[in-house]
Motif scaffolding. Structure first.
Motif, PDB file in Angstrom:
ATOM      1  N   ALA A   1      -3.234   1.755  -8.017  1.00 25.06           N
ATOM      2  CA  ALA A   1      -2.352   2.653  -7.274  1.00 25.06           C
ATOM      3  C   ALA A   1      -2.908   2.936  -5.885  1.00 25.06           C
ATOM      4  O   ALA A   1      -4.111   3.023  -5.687  1.00 25.06           O
ATOM      5  CB  ALA A   1      -2.180   3.956  -8.040  1.00 25.06           C
ATOM      6  N   LYS A   2      -1.978   3.081  -4.938  1.00 26.47           N
ATOM      7  CA  LYS A   2      -2.357   3.326  -3.553  1.00 26.47           C
ATOM      8  C   LYS A   2      -1.446   4.389  -2.961  1.00 26.47           C
ATOM      9  O   LYS A   2      -0.270   4.460  -3.296  1.00 26.47           O
ATOM     10  CB  LYS A   2      -2.236   2.015  -2.757  1.00 26.47           C
ATOM     11  CG  LYS A   2      -2.639   2.128  -1.327  1.00 26.47           C
ATOM     12  CD  LYS A   2      -2.545   0.769  -0.630  1.00 26.47           C
ATOM     13  CE  LYS A   2      -2.864   0.932   0.842  1.00 26.47           C
ATOM     14  NZ  LYS A   2      -2.695  -0.325   1.571  1.00 26.47           N
ATOM     15  N   GLU A   3      -2.011   5.213  -2.076  1.00 25.35           N
ATOM     16  CA  GLU A   3      -1.211   6.189  -1.332  1.00 25.35           C
ATOM     17  C   GLU A   3      -1.002   5.679   0.085  1.00 25.35           C
ATOM     18  O   GLU A   3      -1.849   4.970   0.630  1.00 25.35           O
ATOM     19  CB  GLU A   3      -1.909   7.551  -1.301  1.00 25.35           C
ATOM     20  CG  GLU A   3      -1.800   8.300  -2.601  1.00 25.35           C
ATOM     21  CD  GLU A   3      -2.246   9.747  -2.485  1.00 25.35           C
ATOM     22  OE1 GLU A   3      -1.869  10.420  -1.499  1.00 25.35           O
ATOM     23  OE2 GLU A   3      -2.982  10.192  -3.376  1.00 25.35           O
ATOM     24  N   TYR A   4       0.116   6.072   0.683  1.00 23.09           N
ATOM     25  CA  TYR A   4       0.473   5.644   2.032  1.00 23.09           C
ATOM     26  C   TYR A   4       0.743   6.884   2.890  1.00 23.09           C
ATOM     27  O   TYR A   4       1.346   7.846   2.410  1.00 23.09           O
ATOM     28  CB  TYR A   4       1.731   4.777   2.000  1.00 23.09           C
ATOM     29  CG  TYR A   4       1.565   3.531   1.164  1.00 23.09           C
ATOM     30  CD1 TYR A   4       1.120   2.349   1.719  1.00 23.09           C
ATOM     31  CD2 TYR A   4       1.837   3.564  -0.204  1.00 23.09           C
ATOM     32  CE1 TYR A   4       0.959   1.207   0.945  1.00 23.09           C
ATOM     33  CE2 TYR A   4       1.678   2.438  -0.986  1.00 23.09           C
ATOM     34  CZ  TYR A   4       1.242   1.262  -0.409  1.00 23.09           C
ATOM     35  OH  TYR A   4       1.076   0.143  -1.188  1.00 23.09           O
ATOM     36  N   PRO A   5       0.345   6.857   4.158  1.00 20.25           N
ATOM     37  CA  PRO A   5       0.571   8.020   5.013  1.00 20.25           C
ATOM     38  C   PRO A   5       2.025   8.172   5.461  1.00 20.25           C
ATOM     39  O   PRO A   5       2.490   9.278   5.732  1.00 20.25           O
ATOM     40  CB  PRO A   5      -0.342   7.773   6.218  1.00 20.25           C
ATOM     41  CG  PRO A   5      -0.508   6.284   6.269  1.00 20.25           C
ATOM     42  CD  PRO A   5      -0.439   5.813   4.835  1.00 20.25           C
ATOM     43  N   ILE A   6       2.747   7.042   5.543  1.00 24.60           N
ATOM     44  CA  ILE A   6       4.136   7.061   6.011  1.00 24.60           C
ATOM     45  C   ILE A   6       4.937   5.997   5.264  1.00 24.60           C
ATOM     46  O   ILE A   6       4.369   5.118   4.613  1.00 24.60           O
ATOM     47  CB  ILE A   6       4.238   6.797   7.535  1.00 24.60           C
ATOM     48  CG1 ILE A   6       3.653   5.415   7.858  1.00 24.60           C
ATOM     49  CG2 ILE A   6       3.572   7.906   8.341  1.00 24.60           C
ATOM     50  CD1 ILE A   6       3.943   4.918   9.264  1.00 24.60           C
ATOM     51  N   ILE A   7       6.237   6.066   5.419  1.00 23.12           N
ATOM     52  CA  ILE A   7       7.121   4.997   4.931  1.00 23.12           C
ATOM     53  C   ILE A   7       7.157   3.955   6.038  1.00 23.12           C
ATOM     54  O   ILE A   7       7.876   4.110   7.027  1.00 23.12           O
ATOM     55  CB  ILE A   7       8.531   5.533   4.617  1.00 23.12           C
ATOM     56  CG1 ILE A   7       8.467   6.675   3.604  1.00 23.12           C
ATOM     57  CG2 ILE A   7       9.439   4.405   4.129  1.00 23.12           C
ATOM     58  CD1 ILE A   7       9.761   7.452   3.461  1.00 23.12           C
TER      59      ILE A   7
END
Length: 187
Positions: free
Chosen positions: A2-8
């Motif tokens: 799993a990874k988090e992203y700062p923006i779309i």
């Protein structure tokens, strides 16, 4: 992993536009309240900017999402790849209900195709963007959109949909306030 992203970003946006379905989950503040998860489709999901998404909410048998958002704003949207490589993306955030007839609803409406029976636009200010593997999500082939809901709304007409909302959409299963206004056909 799993990874988090700062923006779309553009890559996430391109992936989202290929998905035919998404799921929306909300819950009331009460521990005894009913958690809700709703499947959505019909090309009603839009990315407004790098941290904001929205979807056109159509009249249905319940009003849980609207009621929960009015109470506490908590929401998660999940999209799964049913075709191609496995992937899941979730948007956690604070949602707001823009009901038919409000200035914000009218401002965002041109971003969506006309669909009879629209009762609100749900706008989500995204606080967390994450993906996960989706390895166990089955593969399905898309055959087409169902037209049952739009035909139902067209047959009922604007007044019939308004009456249905008065009867079925003014409060949630837990008694929280739902649709408040008198809807009109936003077409």
């Amino acid at each position: 992993m799993a990874k988090e992203y700062p923006i779309i970003d553009e890559k996430i946006s391109a992936w989202i536009t290929r998905q035919k379905m998404f799921f929306v989950s909300t819950a009331p503040l009460s521990a005894e309240g009913k958690v809700n998860c709703s499947p959505k489709g019909m090309d009603t999901f839009r990315i407004l900017d790098e941290k904001t998404v929205a979807y056109l909410d159509l009249t249905g048998s319940g009003v849980e999402t609207i009621a929960h958002l009015k109470e506490n704003g908590r929401i998660v949207v999940m999209l799964c790849a049913f075709e191609g490589p496995p992937k899941i993306i979730r948007f956690h955030g604070k949602g707001e209900v823009l009901e038919v007839g409000t200035e914000d609803f009218e401002e965002l409406l041109p971003q969506f195709d006309h669909l009879p029976g629209a009762r609100s636009i749900i706008r989500i200010h995204v606080e967390r963007i994450s993906d996960s593997c989706g390895y166990s999500v089955p593969l399905y082939s898309f055959e087409g959109e169902r037209d049952v809901l739009t035909k139902w709304a067209e047959k009922k007409g604007e007044d019939g949909v308004a009456q249905y909302q008065k009867e079925k959409n003014t409060q949630s299963l837990d008694g929280l306030p739902g649709v408040s206004g008198s809807p009109s056909d936003p077409g």
